[in-house]
Design a protein around this motif. Structure first.
Motif, PDB file in Angstrom:
ATOM      1  N   ARG A 184       0.852  -1.200   0.000  1.00 29.85           N
ATOM      2  CA  ARG A 184       0.000   0.000   0.000  1.00 29.85           C
ATOM      3  C   ARG A 184       0.887   1.250   0.000  1.00 29.85           C
ATOM      4  O   ARG A 184       0.574   2.233  -0.667  1.00 29.85           O
ATOM      5  N   TYR A 185       1.985   1.195   0.735  1.00 31.56           N
ATOM      6  CA  TYR A 185       2.951   2.293   0.730  1.00 31.56           C
ATOM      7  C   TYR A 185       3.434   2.558  -0.705  1.00 31.56           C
ATOM      8  O   TYR A 185       3.446   3.699  -1.170  1.00 31.56           O
TER       9      TYR A 185
ATOM     10  N   ARG B 248       2.053   1.728  -3.559  1.00 27.87           N
ATOM     11  CA  ARG B 248       0.952   2.244  -4.394  1.00 27.87           C
ATOM     12  C   ARG B 248       0.676   3.708  -4.092  1.00 27.87           C
ATOM     13  O   ARG B 248       0.446   4.516  -5.004  1.00 27.87           O
ATOM     14  N   ALA B 249       0.721   4.075  -2.818  1.00 23.35           N
ATOM     15  CA  ALA B 249       0.459   5.466  -2.436  1.00 23.35           C
ATOM     16  C   ALA B 249       1.474   6.408  -3.082  1.00 23.35           C
ATOM     17  O   ALA B 249       1.101   7.442  -3.652  1.00 23.35           O
TER      18      ALA B 249
ATOM     19  N   ASP C 144      -0.960   9.451  -4.014  1.00 20.52           N
ATOM     20  CA  ASP C 144      -2.126   9.527  -3.133  1.00 20.52           C
ATOM     21  C   ASP C 144      -1.612   9.751  -1.713  1.00 20.52           C
ATOM     22  O   ASP C 144      -1.304   8.811  -0.990  1.00 20.52           O
ATOM     23  N   TRP C 145      -1.524  11.013  -1.327  1.00 23.61           N
ATOM     24  CA  TRP C 145      -0.861  11.360  -0.068  1.00 23.61           C
ATOM     25  C   TRP C 145      -1.726  11.058   1.149  1.00 23.61           C
ATOM     26  O   TRP C 145      -1.191  10.874   2.242  1.00 23.61           O
ATOM     27  N   ASP C 146      -3.048  10.962   0.986  1.00 22.97           N
ATOM     28  CA  ASP C 146      -3.891  10.487   2.092  1.00 22.97           C
ATOM     29  C   ASP C 146      -3.646   8.996   2.326  1.00 22.97           C
ATOM     30  O   ASP C 146      -3.557   8.546   3.465  1.00 22.97           O
ATOM     31  N   LEU C 147      -3.534   8.238   1.249  1.00 22.29           N
ATOM     32  CA  LEU C 147      -3.209   6.814   1.372  1.00 22.29           C
ATOM     33  C   LEU C 147      -1.828   6.646   1.999  1.00 22.29           C
ATOM     34  O   LEU C 147      -1.633   5.788   2.857  1.00 22.29           O
ATOM     35  N   TYR C 148      -0.880   7.485   1.583  1.00 21.95           N
ATOM     36  CA  TYR C 148       0.474   7.458   2.165  1.00 21.95           C
ATOM     37  C   TYR C 148       0.387   7.661   3.675  1.00 21.95           C
ATOM     38  O   TYR C 148       0.974   6.901   4.446  1.00 21.95           O
TER      39      TYR C 148
END
Length: 138
Positions: free
Chosen positions: A15-16, A18-19, A24-28
């Motif tokens: 996920r890191y 992909r972020a 996608d800084w919210d996902l990060y």
């Protein structure tokens, strides 16, 4: 959450990647605890808090056409609700103003904690071992 701790930790690292690659800084931010400390100093980026790094990346990565992180060889030492993780990364990328593709590789060292939302990183240190076609290189 389903899956073993090892599977959940691998999913967190993916996920890191992909972020960062999708910017996608919210996902990060969701990969880390609120008080996480992140250290990319081996790549020339000053260490900082989760939000400081996410804000820096949101500005800096806008100019980067693409990155593609591969995270492999994940070794997790789980001790109850904490884990120490070492993983390799390979990151081909296209940097702004450069005709040829660049790439770098090295290790991620995470200190993880189990939260009510699953595993989160409270400390990340990147050890950037090599960089091919670095910006400003002769």
């Amino acid at each position: 959450m389903s899956g073993s701790d090892t599977e959940q930790i691998a999913a967190l690292l993916y996920r890191y990647a992909r972020a960062v690659d999708t910017k996608d800084w919210d996902l990060y931010r969701s990969v880390f605890t609120d008080d996480a400390h992140i250290d990319y100093s081996s790549a020339g980026i000053p260490p900082g808090s989760r939000d400081e790094i996410a804000d820096l990346f949101s500005k800096a990565f806008g100019a980067v056409p693409w990155t593609m992180h591969y995270i492999t060889n994940i070794e997790a030492d789980v001790d109850g609700d904490t884990a120490t993780v070492r993983a390799m990364f390979y990151n081909p990328m296209q940097l702004p103003g450069m005709a040829e593709q660049s790439s770098c590789g090295g290790y991620y060292f995470h200190e993880l904690v189990r939260t009510s939302d699953g595993w989160r990183s409270r400390h990340l240190r990147e050890d950037n071992v090599w960089f091919v076609n670095a910006p400003g290189a002769p």
